[in-house]
Enzyme design. Sequence first.
Site, mmCIF file in Angstrom:
data_model
loop_
_atom_site.group_PDB
_atom_site.id
_atom_site.type_symbol
_atom_site.label_atom_id
_atom_site.label_comp_id
_atom_site.label_asym_id
_atom_site.label_seq_id
_atom_site.Cartn_x
_atom_site.Cartn_y
_atom_site.Cartn_z
ATOM 1 N N HIS A 14 -12.033 -5.826 -1.674
ATOM 2 C CA HIS A 14 -11.589 -7.006 -0.928
ATOM 3 C C HIS A 14 -10.747 -6.619 0.289
ATOM 4 O O HIS A 14 -10.140 -5.548 0.334
ATOM 5 C CB HIS A 14 -10.780 -7.933 -1.833
ATOM 6 C CG HIS A 14 -9.522 -7.299 -2.360
ATOM 7 N ND1 HIS A 14 -8.369 -7.195 -1.612
ATOM 8 C CD2 HIS A 14 -9.244 -6.726 -3.558
ATOM 9 C CE1 HIS A 14 -7.434 -6.594 -2.317
ATOM 10 N NE2 HIS A 14 -7.933 -6.290 -3.502
ATOM 11 N N GLU A 92 -9.061 -6.531 -10.950
ATOM 12 C CA GLU A 92 -8.177 -5.390 -10.712
ATOM 13 C C GLU A 92 -7.548 -4.947 -12.028
ATOM 14 O O GLU A 92 -7.518 -5.694 -13.012
ATOM 15 C CB GLU A 92 -7.105 -5.802 -9.689
ATOM 16 C CG GLU A 92 -6.044 -4.757 -9.369
ATOM 17 C CD GLU A 92 -6.610 -3.469 -8.816
ATOM 18 O OE1 GLU A 92 -7.210 -2.701 -9.609
ATOM 19 O OE2 GLU A 92 -6.447 -3.221 -7.604
#
EC number: 5.4.2.11
Length: 247
Positions: A14, A92
């Site tokens: 990202h 994550e």
Amino acid sequence: MQQGNTATLILLRHGESDWNARNLFTGWVDVGLTDKGRAEAVRSGELLAEHNLLPDVLYTSLLRRAITTAHLALDTADWLWIPVRRSWRLNERHYGALQGLDKAVTKARYGEERFMAWRRSYDTPPPPIEKGSEFSQDADPRYTDIGGGPLTECLADVVTRFLPYFTDVIVPDLRTGRTVLIVAHGNSLRALVKHLDEMSDDEVVGLNVPTGIPLRYDLDADLRPVVPGGTYLDPEAAAAVISQARP
């Protein structure tokens, strides 16, 4: 997909998030992108289009920084219509009680050795987050089916949760010759690169994945990389970011 290859896999971390910019431990906290991060996402879409590397299917985590990056990239490439699959397994790494803390302050408080073990070692998780605390996810409806998710993780834990999903869900797409785009996070992508490139536990500790720069893997019939380490679509920018990565 290049001639002679079985499949093409594109990995994209990202764009810069609000907490990347503030140097805070983020983990599963659902923060947005900075203006720079949004620009990185747009640029990644331009790179995909310039290289005629348009995916057949998209995989993302459940976190908005990955979802927004994917949307901006595919919108820029005029490729929003492809199927999308999302899973917490691409999230994550969960940073436990460190989530929301300033990295520099944490390093000063606990010392470099412990800080680096928590942040970069393969198998040392930070202290667990307290349920019900400000940056915990135990009440988040996204994670109801998994009991609110983990309370902390090391990179080995990310490998354990991500690779079965990769093998069982993503690999079948690759074996049919589809071009697959995965938009995820620094540690979930490190876990996958470790697997693809058969890196040791020690080797992956030093691996950095820059934000917003697509990484292309052409895979052979055994789904092994034709070029070890893959190829960044903007190699100069990737090298510059990696060289400046904060410890």
